[in-house]
Motif scaffolding. Sequence first.
Motif, mmCIF file in Angstrom:
data_model
loop_
_atom_site.group_PDB
_atom_site.id
_atom_site.type_symbol
_atom_site.label_atom_id
_atom_site.label_comp_id
_atom_site.label_asym_id
_atom_site.label_seq_id
_atom_site.Cartn_x
_atom_site.Cartn_y
_atom_site.Cartn_z
ATOM 1 N N ILE A 58 47.983 20.288 -4.313
ATOM 2 C CA ILE A 58 47.977 21.243 -5.149
ATOM 3 C C ILE A 58 48.738 21.143 -6.409
ATOM 4 N N LEU A 59 47.838 21.307 -7.459
ATOM 5 C CA LEU A 59 48.537 21.102 -8.903
ATOM 6 C C LEU A 59 48.936 22.215 -9.241
ATOM 7 N N PHE A 60 50.234 22.398 -9.262
ATOM 8 C CA PHE A 60 50.876 23.744 -9.731
ATOM 9 C C PHE A 60 51.278 23.745 -11.055
ATOM 10 N N ASP A 61 50.888 24.716 -11.691
ATOM 11 C CA ASP A 61 51.476 24.809 -13.463
ATOM 12 C C ASP A 61 52.763 24.788 -13.343
ATOM 13 N N GLU A 62 53.170 23.994 -14.255
ATOM 14 C CA GLU A 62 54.634 23.650 -14.362
ATOM 15 C C GLU A 62 55.360 24.766 -14.910
ATOM 16 N N GLU A 63 54.845 25.479 -15.543
ATOM 17 C CA GLU A 63 55.723 26.666 -16.258
ATOM 18 C C GLU A 63 56.028 27.998 -15.052
ATOM 19 N N ASN A 64 55.213 27.760 -14.057
ATOM 20 C CA ASN A 64 55.386 28.761 -12.743
ATOM 21 C C ASN A 64 55.719 28.087 -11.426
ATOM 22 N N SER A 65 57.038 28.207 -11.160
ATOM 23 C CA SER A 65 57.346 27.578 -9.837
ATOM 24 C C SER A 65 57.017 28.442 -8.662
ATOM 25 N N VAL A 66 56.830 27.582 -7.655
ATOM 26 C CA VAL A 66 56.675 28.354 -6.343
ATOM 27 C C VAL A 66 57.788 27.681 -5.490
ATOM 28 N N PRO A 67 58.408 28.499 -4.849
ATOM 29 C CA PRO A 67 59.567 27.956 -3.992
ATOM 30 C C PRO A 67 58.811 26.871 -2.967
ATOM 31 N N GLU A 68 59.830 25.929 -2.675
ATOM 32 C CA GLU A 68 59.274 24.564 -2.065
ATOM 33 C C GLU A 68 58.576 25.180 -0.700
ATOM 34 N N LYS A 69 59.482 26.138 0.147
ATOM 35 C CA LYS A 69 58.820 26.312 1.600
ATOM 36 C C LYS A 69 57.423 26.856 1.241
ATOM 37 N N ILE A 70 57.220 27.814 0.269
ATOM 38 C CA ILE A 70 56.103 28.391 0.275
ATOM 39 C C ILE A 70 54.862 27.463 -0.232
ATOM 40 N N GLU A 71 55.226 26.518 -1.107
ATOM 41 C CA GLU A 71 54.315 25.341 -1.405
ATOM 42 C C GLU A 71 53.888 24.668 -0.394
#
Length: 166
Positions: free
Chosen positions: A3-16
Amino acid sequence: MNILFDEENSVPEKIEETMKEAAGICAREEGLDPDLCEISFSFVTEEEIRSLNAAYRQKDAVTDVLSFPQYDDIHEPDNRQAVCLGDVVICDAVARRQAEEYGHSYERELVYLFVHSVLHLLGYDHMEEEERLLMRRREEEVMRSIGLERTGQAESGMAGAEQGAE
């Protein structure tokens, strides 16, 4: 699943990690190798999702999630090579409100919206009742397999993506 996450918007590691697991389940169920699949993910503001919804769906309204599939048929690309299935865009503010409204965690709402969107990338839709029931069944199977099944108020109503996600 990448999953390529937008660097400006982080997702908590557990949710990722939960999102990756869920997307992998979805891909495997469609005969795809999750290790060869990737999805682009971004959070947007209410103004941004309204603009995207207007531009791509001709609906001038805020929604929770939008899906932008790369392929009309996921079996078009060579399944032995890495393939980007498409883009998932979630309005974080709407996801947080819906989690509270439906009485479940933010993690559950975010992952549910993501699963809904991944299924759209894989060719599922909910325009007709039969399609809606099939898609809902798949969503529930995936959410149950990762331990985020519906409970309480959300179980009796139409939660999250059923109310406007695409």
